[in-house]
Design a protein around this motif. Structure first.
Motif, PDB file in Angstrom:
ATOM      1  N   ILE A   6      28.652  38.680  23.824  1.00 53.55           N
ATOM      2  CA  ILE A   6      27.921  38.918  25.072  1.00 53.55           C
ATOM      3  C   ILE A   6      28.667  39.925  25.931  1.00 53.55           C
ATOM      4  CG2 ILE A   6      27.192  37.853  27.244  1.00 53.55           C
ATOM      5  CD1 ILE A   6      26.623  35.299  25.659  1.00 53.55           C
ATOM      6  N   LYS A   7      29.970  39.748  26.047  1.00 51.51           N
ATOM      7  CA  LYS A   7      30.771  40.641  26.886  1.00 51.51           C
ATOM      8  C   LYS A   7      30.697  42.074  26.370  1.00 51.51           C
ATOM      9  CE  LYS A   7      35.194  40.993  29.241  1.00 51.51           C
ATOM     10  NZ  LYS A   7      36.428  40.270  29.631  1.00 51.51           N
ATOM     11  N   GLN A   8      30.758  42.245  25.046  1.00 51.11           N
ATOM     12  CA  GLN A   8      30.677  43.588  24.470  1.00 51.11           C
ATOM     13  C   GLN A   8      29.303  44.203  24.710  1.00 51.11           C
ATOM     14  OE1 GLN A   8      33.191  45.422  23.209  1.00 51.11           O
ATOM     15  NE2 GLN A   8      34.455  43.678  23.861  1.00 51.11           N
ATOM     16  N   GLY A   9      28.245  43.368  24.604  1.00 51.08           N
ATOM     17  CA  GLY A   9      26.894  43.870  24.860  1.00 51.08           C
ATOM     18  C   GLY A   9      26.698  44.278  26.313  1.00 51.08           C
ATOM     19  N   ILE A  10      27.246  43.474  27.238  1.00 51.99           N
ATOM     20  CA  ILE A  10      27.166  43.793  28.668  1.00 51.99           C
ATOM     21  C   ILE A  10      27.911  45.101  28.950  1.00 51.99           C
ATOM     22  CG2 ILE A  10      27.861  43.044  30.975  1.00 51.99           C
ATOM     23  CD1 ILE A  10      25.530  41.442  29.802  1.00 51.99           C
ATOM     24  N   ALA A 200      29.275  42.638  39.255  1.00 52.70           N
ATOM     25  CA  ALA A 200      30.204  42.307  38.175  1.00 52.70           C
ATOM     26  C   ALA A 200      30.669  43.563  37.469  1.00 52.70           C
ATOM     27  CB  ALA A 200      29.524  41.358  37.181  1.00 52.70           C
ATOM     28  N   ASN A 201      31.968  43.745  37.448  1.00 51.74           N
ATOM     29  CA  ASN A 201      32.559  44.825  36.670  1.00 51.74           C
ATOM     30  C   ASN A 201      32.507  44.441  35.197  1.00 51.74           C
ATOM     31  OD1 ASN A 201      34.814  46.207  35.210  1.00 51.74           O
ATOM     32  ND2 ASN A 201      35.026  47.210  37.196  1.00 51.74           N
ATOM     33  N   PRO A 202      32.036  45.336  34.299  1.00 56.59           N
ATOM     34  CA  PRO A 202      31.895  44.957  32.879  1.00 56.59           C
ATOM     35  C   PRO A 202      33.213  44.507  32.243  1.00 56.59           C
ATOM     36  CG  PRO A 202      31.641  47.333  33.193  1.00 56.59           C
ATOM     37  CD  PRO A 202      31.597  46.715  34.549  1.00 56.59           C
ATOM     38  N   ASP A 206      32.387  37.580  33.259  1.00 57.22           N
ATOM     39  CA  ASP A 206      32.611  36.256  32.685  1.00 57.22           C
ATOM     40  C   ASP A 206      31.246  35.569  32.540  1.00 57.22           C
ATOM     41  OD1 ASP A 206      33.082  33.449  32.332  1.00 57.22           O
ATOM     42  OD2 ASP A 206      35.136  33.740  33.080  1.00 57.22           O
ATOM     43  N   TYR A 207      30.828  35.347  31.295  1.00 57.65           N
ATOM     44  CA  TYR A 207      29.507  34.746  31.051  1.00 57.65           C
ATOM     45  C   TYR A 207      29.406  33.357  31.655  1.00 57.65           C
ATOM     46  CZ  TYR A 207      25.614  32.562  28.586  1.00 57.65           C
ATOM     47  OH  TYR A 207      24.465  31.887  28.290  1.00 57.65           O
ATOM     48  N   ASN A 208      30.419  32.533  31.478  1.00 57.37           N
ATOM     49  CA  ASN A 208      30.379  31.158  31.979  1.00 57.37           C
ATOM     50  C   ASN A 208      30.308  31.126  33.505  1.00 57.37           C
ATOM     51  OD1 ASN A 208      30.461  29.840  29.454  1.00 57.37           O
ATOM     52  ND2 ASN A 208      32.663  30.224  29.315  1.00 57.37           N
ATOM     53  N   GLU A 209      30.944  32.094  34.140  1.00 57.07           N
ATOM     54  CA  GLU A 209      30.877  32.182  35.594  1.00 57.07           C
ATOM     55  C   GLU A 209      29.451  32.487  36.042  1.00 57.07           C
ATOM     56  OE1 GLU A 209      34.227  34.227  37.532  1.00 57.07           O
ATOM     57  OE2 GLU A 209      32.685  35.391  38.601  1.00 57.07           O
ATOM     58  N   MET A 210      28.791  33.428  35.351  1.00 55.59           N
ATOM     59  CA  MET A 210      27.401  33.750  35.664  1.00 55.59           C
ATOM     60  C   MET A 210      26.491  32.548  35.387  1.00 55.59           C
ATOM     61  SD  MET A 210      24.867  36.640  34.006  1.00 55.59           S
ATOM     62  CE  MET A 210      24.663  35.619  32.557  1.00 55.59           C
ATOM     63  N   LEU A 211      26.740  31.863  34.261  1.00 56.80           N
ATOM     64  CA  LEU A 211      25.946  30.683  33.907  1.00 56.80           C
ATOM     65  C   LEU A 211      26.050  29.624  34.985  1.00 56.80           C
ATOM     66  CD1 LEU A 211      24.226  29.358  31.638  1.00 56.80           C
ATOM     67  CD2 LEU A 211      26.360  28.419  30.732  1.00 56.80           C
ATOM     68  N   SER A 212      27.246  29.389  35.471  1.00 55.23           N
ATOM     69  CA  SER A 212      27.462  28.400  36.530  1.00 55.23           C
ATOM     70  C   SER A 212      26.735  28.804  37.810  1.00 55.23           C
ATOM     71  CB  SER A 212      28.964  28.264  36.794  1.00 55.23           C
ATOM     72  OG  SER A 212      29.201  27.382  37.857  1.00 55.23           O
TER      73      SER A 212
END
Length: 773
Positions: A6-10, A200-202, A206-212
């Motif tokens: 996910i991080k690489q795709g973002i 968010a800077n790429p 942090d995916y979990n931070e966004m999810l929360s």
């Protein structure tokens, strides 16, 4: 998909957004990006555009062809192409703000496919991780833009599925723009964030931070449902309901015409409209009738009532041409959803149906309410005329069997007869008959084919394992196809005679009961008993979980059983201790269901039994063989009911018609003559070589004449074998006629050769084949 993926795709999306921004700002950069595009992707672009044309399309085609023929390009070529094609067509270029908006397909059409695939997987994972997959919809737009005009941003939205689109409510919004990512809870109507937007800077994303962030406010989206107010009930009374389409004015440059028509309270139609639609508009549309108005296939205007029997011509100045006629109306309801792009129905009564003006007849009003008027207008049309206690009369016996040799159109004609019975009208064409038949299948019509193993349990009622009860082996009553349609017909018959017998559907009232639990408003639903209460704690697909006021909480009730109790109105379907828990829920549901006390239209129902002589009739019909007689039915002179082995009381309603087909060449025919002859009318269907569409009819007549001499009429060859678009005499003789004759004459080769020779057909070899010149 892992968090690292996910991080690489973002990161890639952010980098691409920065690249696209540079393409917007700098022609040199745009030219370099076009030159980087894969030649394979460029060829695909050419394949897409080569048969298309248009002002901007022609610019793109010339660029793509140049790349294929000559390789890399420079800014000068882009400027030359734009100057060449814009000359004299400057207005067509106004929408295209810079060179990227014209030339982006070479970069994005196929070069960005990997970005689109990533975002689809990313959205799926995010929705699953949020636990809202059954309650939301999603949408995204890439750097091609929502209108295919190019865009400098890539964005996605997740929103409540009850909203018409992401623009009408709140949304989880994620945006990639100028090298960065942002997300928040966004309201499009006033372009504000209801929760502070996160930048968010790429690199630090942090995916979990966004999810929360989203998860803490998931209820904000789930509770964001349209408020349309109470459902409006419109009683048609003795008036009719129509669809009128103003599709001729759906182009943007004609929107002022629609606005003028609405302001004048007019609906319009051109007097040259075909299929007598203009005549119907003038003569059949009466004062007090209702119309719903649509512009083409995907935009609704409103519901209106006709307020005059007169018609007149629309002034030429308003529509720009002569021949438009209008009727005066008053608008009574605006749509709650104007766009019908999600409405997939293609029937003539729907916006996408290929008609300008058509009536929505009573037999399809329920369907129209369910699929069109309730979801798009928050309106339900009802019809409460005065009905007699017997169904509308049709010229058809209650029990009939179409009999004859194979290929004579027996099954074909059951469809026409069934449609005549449920509508009271002769269908205008066989295609219309099939359409009406299929739409009413499992409602007013059932179709089954008998076979040797067909049983009473399949047809009337039997015991089947209860798969809802996972704890112990038990059996439940399972109604067969005849009992199911008979029960539907009887409910309709009773409800038409007395509104007190009518009630809402089980699914509707059950959903109403458990809605607070599903919405999270309460943790339990209290069900009051005489001296105490119990509490519904959870509802699954098949069962209700509840806890008693005291003691063990692991208890379940079958939703299927509750459904059968509700539909019959009886609590005696189940015995034992659980009956005390079913009964109070049943009483609540029955009370909720009574709020729909409107007069019900009396309808006819049909069960078609194909190959009725293939089953053991005595075994399949059982005691019902007496009940299907006209005078023994529910409205007959001496109505009779029986007690089924399960204990259910059963009677055959007077609005249920039985149509069977019987193949006279079947050797089991003798089994049903005595059993059914008195109860059914027998309608003969024998070969007719003069039937329209029959090829080589006189040859068919010769073959059948020879068969009749040797075997009789019941073993002739049906004319359907000599029909069809792909008809071939040789194939028909070899693949249909000879195999039938082999069966009829017990593989007597000499007899078959004799029959065909007498019909001027020479055969040879084995297997027998027609000799060709």
């Amino acid at each position: 998909m892992t968090t690292e993926e996910i991080k690489q795709g973002i990161k890639l999306l952010c980098e691409t957004s920065e690249t696209i921004q540079n393409c917007y700002d700098n022609k040199e950069f745009l030219a370099k990006e076009i030159n980087k595009a894969s030649r394979t992707d460029i060829v695909k672009c050419w394949q897409y555009y080569q048969n298309r044309s248009g002002v901007i399309v022609d610019v793109r085609k010339e660029l793509i062809k140049h790349i294929i023929d000559n390789g890399d390009i420079a800014v000068e070529l882009l400027e030359q192409l734009v100057e060449k094609h814009r000359k004299g067509k400057e207005n067509k270029f106004k929408t295209y703000k810079n060179f990227y908006t014209i030339f982006f397909p070479t970069i994005t059409f196929y070069g960005h496919e990997h970005l689109r695939k990533f975002i689809e997987k990313f959205i799926t994972k995010l929705i699953l991780d949020l636990g809202v997959n059954e309650q939301v919809k999603s949408i995204f737009f890439d750097f091609q833009g929502a209108r295919q005009l190019g865009s400098d941003r890539f964005w996605l939205a997740i929103y409540n599925k009850q909203q018409e689109n992401q623009s009408t409510g709140l949304q989880f919004f994620i945006d990639f723009h100028q090298g960065n990512m942002s997300y928040g809870i966004y309201r499009h109507s006033d372009k504000t964030y209801v929760k502070e937007k996160v930048l968010a800077n790429p690199i630090d994303f942090d995916y979990n931070e966004m999810l929360s962030y989203f998860k803490s406010d998931a209820d904000t989206i789930l509770n964001d449902v349209p408020n349309y107010g109470d459902l409006k009930i419109i009683d048609l009374g003795n008036h009719s309901l129509y669809k009128i389409s103003h599709g001729s004015f759906k182009q943007k440059n004609k929107s002022h015409i629609v606005e003028s028509l609405v302001n004048n309270n007019w609906i319009t139609l051109h007097e040259d409209t075909k299929k007598d639609q203009a005549k119907s508009f003038k003569e059949n549309l009466k004062n007090g009738d209702f119309v719903y108005i649509t512009i083409g296939s995907n935009k609704l205007i409103g519901i209106a009532r006709v307020i005059s029997d007169d018609w007149d011509y629309v002034p030429n100045e308003m529509v720009g041409s002569d021949g438009w006629i209008y009727r005066e109306v008053e608008f009574i309801k605006n749509p709650v959803k104007y766009n019908t792009k999600d409405l997939q129905e293609k029937g003539t009564i729907y916006p996408s149906g290929n008609t300008t003006f058509t009536q929505i007849k009573p037999n399809i009003l329920e369907e129209a309410n369910s699929k069109l008027f309730k979801p798009y207008f928050n309106v339900e049309f009802i019809n409460v005329p005065i009905y007699s206690s017997i169904p509308f009369k049709v010229n058809a016996p209650l029990n009939q069997i179409l009999y004859g040799p194979p290929g004579t159109g027996k099954t074909y004609n059951t469809i026409i007869k069934a449609v005549e019975i449920i509508t009271g009208q002769v269908p205008s064409s066989y295609r219309d008959a099939v359409d009406i038949f299929n739409k009413n299948l499992y409602k007013q019509i059932e179709f089954i084919t008998f076979h040797q193993n067909y049983s009473y349990e399949d047809f009337i009622q039997g015991l089947r394992p209860d798969t809802d009860n996972g704890k112990e082996l038990s059996f439940e009553k399972k109604d067969g196809v005849f009992k199911r349609i008979a029960d539907r017909a009887l409910r309709n018959l009773k409800a038409s005679k007395n509104p007190l017998n009518n009630k809402k559907s089980f699914d509707l009232v059950f959903d109403e009961l458990i809605q607070p639990l599903n919405d999270g408003e309460v943790k339990e639903v209290e069900i009051k008993m005489k001296k105490t209460s119990y509490y519904i704690t959870d509802v699954g697909d098949k069962s209700i979980e509840f806890r008693k006021n005291i003691g063990d909480s692991e208890h379940t009730l079958s939703i299927n059983t509750l459904r059968r109790m509700y539909e019959s109105g009886e609590s005696d379907i189940i015995t034992g201790g659980l009956k005390h828990y079913y009964r109070p829920i049943l009483e609540i549901l029955l009370e909720k269901g009574k709020s729909n006390l409107t007069k019900v239209e009396l309808q006819n129902y049909v069960i078609v039994i194909d190959e009725i002589n293939r089953a053991n009739i005595s075994r399949v019909f059982g005691e019902l063989i007496t009940l299907i007689e006209e005078d023994k039915r529910s409205e007959g002179e001496i109505p009779l009911s029986v007690t089924l082995p399960s204990g259910d009381i059963f009677i055959v309603p007077s609005n249920l018609y039985i149509i069977g087909t019987m193949n006279t060449a079947d050797k089991s025919i003798a089994l049903l003559d005595i059993a059914l002859r008195r109860r059914f009318e027998f309608v003969p269907y024998y070969p007719n070589h003069l039937t329209e569409g029959v090829k080589d009819g006189f040859l068919l007549e010769k073959i059948n004449a020879e068969i009749q001499k040797r075997k009789g009429y019941d073993f002739t060859i049906g004319h359907a074998y000599f029909m069809g678009e792909n008809y071939s005499l040789e194939k028909t003789i070899n693949n249909k006629v000879i195999p039938l004759l082999l069966e009829y004459f017990m593989n007597d080769e000499r007899e078959i050769i004799s029959i065909l020779k007498a019909s001027d057909i020479e055969v040879e070899g084995w297997p027998l084949k027609m000799r060709t010149q």
